[in-house]
Write an enzyme that holds these catalytic residues in place. Structure first.
Site, mmCIF file in Angstrom:
data_model
loop_
_atom_site.group_PDB
_atom_site.id
_atom_site.type_symbol
_atom_site.label_atom_id
_atom_site.label_comp_id
_atom_site.label_asym_id
_atom_site.label_seq_id
_atom_site.Cartn_x
_atom_site.Cartn_y
_atom_site.Cartn_z
ATOM 1 N N GLY A 1 0.617 -23.566 53.436
ATOM 2 C CA GLY A 1 1.626 -23.825 52.414
ATOM 3 C C GLY A 1 2.864 -23.062 52.808
ATOM 4 N N GLU A 2 3.362 -22.236 51.902
ATOM 5 C CA GLU A 2 4.542 -21.430 52.216
ATOM 6 C C GLU A 2 4.187 -19.984 51.875
ATOM 7 O OE1 GLU A 2 7.658 -19.904 53.524
ATOM 8 O OE2 GLU A 2 7.425 -19.586 51.372
ATOM 9 N N SER A 3 4.150 -19.156 52.922
ATOM 10 C CA SER A 3 3.568 -17.823 52.731
ATOM 11 C C SER A 3 4.381 -16.945 51.781
ATOM 12 C CB SER A 3 3.394 -17.127 54.081
ATOM 13 O OG SER A 3 4.611 -17.100 54.790
ATOM 14 N N CYS B 1 -2.768 -21.051 58.669
ATOM 15 C CA CYS B 1 -1.309 -21.162 58.726
ATOM 16 C C CYS B 1 -0.645 -20.143 57.792
ATOM 17 C CB CYS B 1 -0.907 -22.613 58.439
ATOM 18 S SG CYS B 1 0.715 -23.015 59.084
ATOM 19 N N ARG C 1 4.765 -26.298 61.224
ATOM 20 C CA ARG C 1 5.615 -25.093 61.096
ATOM 21 C C ARG C 1 4.753 -23.840 61.259
ATOM 22 N NH1 ARG C 1 9.391 -23.438 57.016
ATOM 23 N NH2 ARG C 1 8.028 -24.187 55.389
ATOM 24 N N HIS D 1 -4.630 -26.249 61.062
ATOM 25 C CA HIS D 1 -5.223 -26.698 59.788
ATOM 26 C C HIS D 1 -6.472 -27.553 59.998
ATOM 27 C CE1 HIS D 1 -1.703 -25.775 57.161
ATOM 28 N NE2 HIS D 1 -1.010 -25.958 58.273
ATOM 29 N N GLU E 1 -8.644 -28.218 57.961
ATOM 30 C CA GLU E 1 -8.951 -28.928 56.705
ATOM 31 C C GLU E 1 -8.314 -30.310 56.659
ATOM 32 O OE1 GLU E 1 -6.899 -26.483 57.089
ATOM 33 O OE2 GLU E 1 -5.097 -26.722 55.876
HETATM 34 N N1 GLN Z 1 5.796 -21.753 57.955
HETATM 35 C C1 GLN Z 1 5.013 -21.592 56.780
HETATM 36 C C2 GLN Z 1 5.128 -20.181 56.213
HETATM 37 O O1 GLN Z 1 5.887 -19.378 56.647
HETATM 38 C C3 GLN Z 1 3.566 -21.912 57.052
HETATM 39 C C4 GLN Z 1 3.410 -23.396 57.249
HETATM 40 C C5 GLN Z 1 2.047 -23.916 56.888
HETATM 41 O O2 GLN Z 1 1.242 -23.264 56.237
HETATM 42 N N2 GLN Z 1 1.788 -25.147 57.248
HETATM 43 O O3 GLN Z 1 4.465 -19.886 55.284
#
Ligand code: GLN
Length: 201
Positions: A49-51, A81, A140, A175, A177
């Site tokens: 997701g987005e950390s 990720c 990403r 990923h 999953e």
């Molecule tokens: N770039 C994202 C982050 O900094 C991670 C991307 C992902 O989980 N697919 O969280």
């Protein structure tokens, strides 16, 4: 023994896909949003997701300290990720206010493989997963700049570390999953089973 209960940190990110993959790997999979739900889990997945968002929501939901305590106490945890970033003891380029749970002695570089439109798939050989290479979906994705002595590198791609394990903590840049191949989730479920027996796998 009954199936292990594995939580998926459900603050943001691809929670549903992990719940499906864990169920396919014979775990009882449950979303975790509250400390009480974390307390009931034998192991935990931190999704992609987005950390920064996951980090801020974990603080807001009162989960950051309970997460750190459980990981320190040896609860099996798997981060993909953004989840890998959450398990890093150190981030190279944190956004302001970004904290991690930690647990793996590694330095992670966020978005290291490029932007969203530079996402890609690649076959990755993962130590401990037999048979064909794992299909790595990189979105990403971060990579691991370096690991400390207690962390084991499980996979590399293009000369960069993309899977690491330290004790009961597992992390991948990619990923599993999203692919329908549940071998990595099965490995993690086996780690949770072993930990419930008081062993380490
Ligand atoms: N770039 C994202 C982050 O900094 C991670 C991307 C992902 O989980 N697919 O969280």
């Amino acid at each position: 023994m009954t199936a292990p209960v594995i939580g998926v940190l459900a603050l943001q990110g691809d929670v549903r896909e992990h719940l499906v993959a864990l169920a396919a790997a014979d775990a009882v999979a449950r979303p975790v949003r509250r400390p009480e739900e974390l307390a009931e889990a034998d192991g935990l997945v931190i999704p992609g997701g987005e950390s920064t968002t996951i980090s801020k929501l974990a603080v807001l939901f009162g989960l950051m300290e309970p997460l750190r305590a459980r990981v320190r106490a040896g609860m099996p945890v798997y981060g993909t990720c953004a989840g890998m970033i959450m398990l890093a003891d150190k981030i190279l380029d944190p956004r302001s206010g970004q904290e991690t749970v930690g647990g793996i002695d590694m330095i992670v570089r966020r978005n290291a493989f490029g932007r969203q439109n530079e996402s890609f798939e690649a076959a990755v050989e993962v130590k401990g997963i037999s048979g064909d290479p794992v299909e790595g979906v990189f979105i990403r994705a971060p990579w691991v700049e370096s690991v400390g002595a207690s962390a084991e590198v499980l996979a590399e791609h293009g000369g960069h570390i993309v899977a690491v394990r330290q004790g009961n903590a597992l992390a991948t840049s990619f990923h599993p999953e999203l692919t329908g191949d549940h071998r990595v989730h099965r490995l993690f479920t086996d780690m949770v089973r072993a930990s419930r027996r008081g062993e380490s796998l």
